[in-house]
Scaffold this active site. Structure first.
Site, mmCIF file in Angstrom:
data_model
loop_
_atom_site.group_PDB
_atom_site.id
_atom_site.type_symbol
_atom_site.label_atom_id
_atom_site.label_comp_id
_atom_site.label_asym_id
_atom_site.label_seq_id
_atom_site.Cartn_x
_atom_site.Cartn_y
_atom_site.Cartn_z
ATOM 1 N N LYS A 16 47.743 57.317 -24.977
ATOM 2 C CA LYS A 16 47.907 55.868 -25.575
ATOM 3 C C LYS A 16 47.437 54.628 -24.733
ATOM 4 O O LYS A 16 46.903 53.853 -24.922
ATOM 5 C CB LYS A 16 49.313 55.717 -25.879
ATOM 6 C CG LYS A 16 50.292 55.480 -24.891
ATOM 7 C CD LYS A 16 51.704 55.346 -25.574
ATOM 8 C CE LYS A 16 52.601 55.703 -24.622
ATOM 9 N NZ LYS A 16 52.484 55.341 -23.262
ATOM 10 N N ARG A 130 45.877 64.115 -14.164
ATOM 11 C CA ARG A 130 45.700 62.603 -14.158
ATOM 12 C C ARG A 130 45.660 62.023 -12.882
ATOM 13 O O ARG A 130 46.274 62.204 -11.900
ATOM 14 C CB ARG A 130 46.642 62.093 -14.988
ATOM 15 C CG ARG A 130 46.540 60.546 -15.098
ATOM 16 C CD ARG A 130 47.373 60.209 -16.247
ATOM 17 N NE ARG A 130 48.749 60.122 -16.139
ATOM 18 C CZ ARG A 130 49.849 59.587 -16.984
ATOM 19 N NH1 ARG A 130 49.317 59.193 -18.037
ATOM 20 N NH2 ARG A 130 51.020 59.519 -16.411
ATOM 21 N N ARG A 174 60.221 63.287 -18.582
ATOM 22 C CA ARG A 174 59.715 62.281 -19.381
ATOM 23 C C ARG A 174 59.946 62.675 -20.912
ATOM 24 O O ARG A 174 60.175 61.758 -21.772
ATOM 25 C CB ARG A 174 58.460 61.593 -18.851
ATOM 26 C CG ARG A 174 58.782 60.714 -17.939
ATOM 27 C CD ARG A 174 57.758 60.681 -16.604
ATOM 28 N NE ARG A 174 56.460 60.107 -16.991
ATOM 29 C CZ ARG A 174 55.285 60.468 -16.282
ATOM 30 N NH1 ARG A 174 55.312 61.344 -15.049
ATOM 31 N NH2 ARG A 174 54.138 60.007 -16.386
HETATM 32 P P1 AMP Z 1 54.296 54.779 -18.023
HETATM 33 O O1 AMP Z 1 53.418 54.141 -17.111
HETATM 34 O O2 AMP Z 1 54.496 53.967 -19.481
HETATM 35 O O3 AMP Z 1 54.391 56.277 -18.145
HETATM 36 O O4 AMP Z 1 55.954 54.378 -17.282
HETATM 37 C C1 AMP Z 1 56.226 54.933 -16.067
HETATM 38 C C2 AMP Z 1 57.766 54.894 -15.838
HETATM 39 O O5 AMP Z 1 58.138 53.425 -15.721
HETATM 40 C C3 AMP Z 1 58.483 55.499 -16.748
HETATM 41 O O6 AMP Z 1 58.563 56.840 -16.579
HETATM 42 C C4 AMP Z 1 59.774 54.861 -17.105
HETATM 43 O O7 AMP Z 1 60.803 55.300 -15.619
HETATM 44 C C5 AMP Z 1 59.238 53.523 -16.339
HETATM 45 N N1 AMP Z 1 59.465 52.731 -17.905
HETATM 46 C C6 AMP Z 1 58.136 52.140 -18.376
HETATM 47 N N2 AMP Z 1 58.378 51.626 -19.451
HETATM 48 C C7 AMP Z 1 59.684 51.658 -19.687
HETATM 49 C C8 AMP Z 1 60.666 51.299 -20.903
HETATM 50 N N3 AMP Z 1 60.192 50.525 -21.792
HETATM 51 N N4 AMP Z 1 62.023 51.352 -20.813
HETATM 52 C C9 AMP Z 1 62.338 52.260 -19.730
HETATM 53 N N5 AMP Z 1 61.667 52.646 -18.656
HETATM 54 C C10 AMP Z 1 60.307 52.297 -18.646
#
Ligand code: AMP
Length: 225
Positions: A16, A130, A174
């Site tokens: 995404k 990745r 996750r």
């Molecule tokens: P991502 O880059 O979207 O995979 O986000 C990496 C990490 O940031 C996640 O595993 C969460 O720990 C934190 N994170 C990002 N977006 C959120 C959100 N909307 N709510 C809570 N934690 C978030």
């Protein structure tokens, strides 16, 4: 034409991020990743960053209040400009409800919610390989999307790094959070009639193309070939 205000949902590693970035370039609306905002805050340092880092490194979600807070700040700074594509937010029902209120107060209703559906095996394969550019955030994969020069970003020459939270353990963690919490967000938008599902299994570019077609656009790769 009105502004696009889009939420992009999908499990971590569903592609995404890539699809949201392509769509953002094609529609010329900002791509807003809360994960990227947190990583940026951590690079800069500060008290909020320290708290967020503890959760991120364990593969857990950052608490809703902190997350909604950074989104509110973004909306007040840049929300009116040209619309947005949120990537990785909202991830919980409480975040979705808080977001709804923030948007309603500012008269910025969502125009679409996309869900990229991908299986768990496919996700593990993708995330564990990745790599991302330290400087511009461009994404690569050790076997599937290799840069021209090993360890160097094709786009900006930055250094390619593995995210500290891209281990099998945190990926499974996750995914568990995703199943438990984000599925409520999916159902929430489904009830509102805003949700469009896109099958994201198989070749990543195909998913990007499907997303582009939804918006009457042609992907960069399809144009090039
Ligand atoms: P991502 O880059 O979207 O995979 O986000 C990496 C990490 O940031 C996640 O595993 C969460 O720990 C934190 N994170 C990002 N977006 C959120 C959100 N909307 N709510 C809570 N934690 C978030």
């Amino acid at each position: 034409m009105g502004h696009h205000r889009i939420v992009f949902l999908g499990p971590p590693g569903s592609g995404k991020g890539t699809a949201a970035m392509e769509l953002s370039a094609a529609l010329q609306v900002p791509h807003v990743s809360t994960g990227e905002m947190f990583r940026e805050a951590i690079r800069r340092g500060g008290p909020l960053a320290e708290t967020a880092k503890g959760f991120i490194d364990k593969g857990q979600l950052v608490p809703d209040e902190i997350t909604v807070q950074i989104v509110r700040l973004w909306l007040d700074e840049r929300g009116r400009e040209r619309g947005f594509i949120f990537d990785g937010f909202p991830r919980t029902l409480a975040q979705a409800e808080a977001f709804e209120r923030l948007l309603a107060e500012r008269n910025l209703p969502l125009t679409a919610v996309l869900l990229l559906d991908v299986s768990e095996e496919e996700i593990l394969e993708r995330i564990l390989g990745r790599l991302s550019c330290e400087k511009c955030g461009a994404l690569y994969h050790v076997t599937r999307v290799r840069p021209k020069l090993e360890g160097v970003c094709d786009k900006c020459g930055g250094k390619l790094i593995k995210r500290a939270d891209d281990t099998e353990e945190t990926v499974r963690e996750r995914l568990r959070w995703y199943e438990q919490l984000t599925m409520d967000v999916v159902r929430y938008y489904e009830r509102q009639g805003l949700l469009t599902r896109v099958d994201g299994n198989g070749i990543k570019d195909h998913a990007v193309e499907k997303v582009m077609v939804l918006f009457g656009l042609v992907s960069r790769r399809a144009r090039a070939s």
